[in-house]
Design a protein around this motif. Sequence first.
Motif, PDB file in Angstrom:
ATOM      1  N   LYS A 182       0.837  -1.198   0.000  1.00 27.44           N
ATOM      2  CA  LYS A 182       0.000   0.000   0.000  1.00 27.44           C
ATOM      3  C   LYS A 182       0.872   1.247   0.000  1.00 27.44           C
ATOM      4  O   LYS A 182       1.666   1.460   0.925  1.00 27.44           O
ATOM      5  N   LYS A 185      -0.009   7.604   1.735  1.00 23.29           N
ATOM      6  CA  LYS A 185      -0.950   8.613   1.260  1.00 23.29           C
ATOM      7  C   LYS A 185      -0.228   9.815   0.687  1.00 23.29           C
ATOM      8  O   LYS A 185      -0.640  10.378  -0.336  1.00 23.29           O
ATOM      9  N   GLU A 224      -7.127   3.213  -1.533  1.00 23.50           N
ATOM     10  CA  GLU A 224      -6.908   4.585  -1.062  1.00 23.50           C
ATOM     11  C   GLU A 224      -6.324   5.452  -2.169  1.00 23.50           C
ATOM     12  O   GLU A 224      -6.753   6.595  -2.372  1.00 23.50           O
ATOM     13  N   GLY A 227      -8.898   6.329  -4.689  1.00 20.41           N
ATOM     14  CA  GLY A 227      -9.796   7.324  -4.117  1.00 20.41           C
ATOM     15  C   GLY A 227      -9.214   8.729  -4.192  1.00 20.41           C
ATOM     16  O   GLY A 227      -9.912   9.696  -4.527  1.00 20.41           O
ATOM     17  N   ILE A 228      -7.925   8.864  -3.900  1.00 19.29           N
ATOM     18  CA  ILE A 228      -7.253  10.169  -3.981  1.00 19.29           C
ATOM     19  C   ILE A 228      -7.225  10.665  -5.423  1.00 19.29           C
ATOM     20  O   ILE A 228      -7.478  11.844  -5.696  1.00 19.29           O
ATOM     21  N   ARG A 259     -12.350  -1.777   4.678  1.00 19.62           N
ATOM     22  CA  ARG A 259     -12.364  -1.790   3.218  1.00 19.62           C
ATOM     23  C   ARG A 259     -13.700  -1.296   2.681  1.00 19.62           C
ATOM     24  O   ARG A 259     -13.751  -0.584   1.673  1.00 19.62           O
ATOM     25  N   GLU A 262     -13.692   2.487   2.957  1.00 21.86           N
ATOM     26  CA  GLU A 262     -12.774   3.051   1.972  1.00 21.86           C
ATOM     27  C   GLU A 262     -13.399   3.012   0.583  1.00 21.86           C
ATOM     28  O   GLU A 262     -13.301   3.971  -0.189  1.00 21.86           O
TER      29      GLU A 262
END
Length: 319
Positions: A182, A185, A224, A227-228, A259, A262
């Motif tokens: 992952k 961010k 994630e 999504g960003i 999850r 998210e």
Amino acid sequence: YAATLVDLIFQTLYLYSDRASQAAVEYAIMKALTDPVFLKVFVGTLVQTAEKTVKLGMNSVRYKLLKWSCLLIRWSPTVLTAKTAFVRLAAVQGSLLAILSQDSFRLWRAARKLFHNVLCEVGELFSLYLNELQSANLMSENSCGLINVLLEHCVSDSALLNIYKASFIDIYIKMVLSSKEKPPKGLSEAFVPLFKKITHADFGDAIVPCAVRMLKRNPEVVLEAVGILLKLTDLDLSTYVGDFLPILLQQASHNDEVRRKETVGVMRSLASQSSNPDAISSMFLTIKNVLGGSEGKLSFPFQRVGMINSVQVLSYAPG
């Protein structure tokens, strides 16, 4: 005398906080860099000190080290031709920038301006950093600050952007979407200047196929990041609802609560960036059919809750 002078200079790191004293040290560095023996000792000490300071140190000191590294490049460009030295220097600069990007807006702005100036002054420097990123010589988790500064520099010049945009898209795909773990961010957010400049051709031809493929393969790794991407791009995403929705609905009914939440957040971004009413209607009908059993009976309450939450986020669609 070179080693003694270098040692004396680095003793000032924690001593001088006033601008006049720091300027005097910087002037001494600039003058001494003309000496090859001093240059060699200074580069090695700078890299070693920065590596230690990254792990344990104050951001004011990290900023000074970043500034000294930029002085080094500006006044001794021969360091750029020494492959090993430049890779190590670029790596510590990336680490320093990554940490400073999390500090106050004032300090991060100063670091960005400092780096932007040296990129303007040393013409070949931009492409050298980009080559290191493309060759994976720089660790991705420590590259977010460097990537962000390079992108800000690039998007400020339309000619430069036309040349290097495809390279940055490739770096984004490799470092973020294709990551085996992952991605942080901060690494995804570093590419925001790129997100604001990509076209539908860039998005549909290169980014979407990879994002969809990785969502199918490792959803827990890239949810994630996707999504960003969807939240921060300026593109209308109506065209891509059919690409993302089927995979997202599978994750919205997953037994892991984190999850599910998210995924619903990603669907909210998809809906809020889709201006075509037909796309939103399609999303609603697809979710309704899943609730009705089109993909099999939803036996557990959390599955039904996931679908209901998915319907709820459609209210964020424009208009």
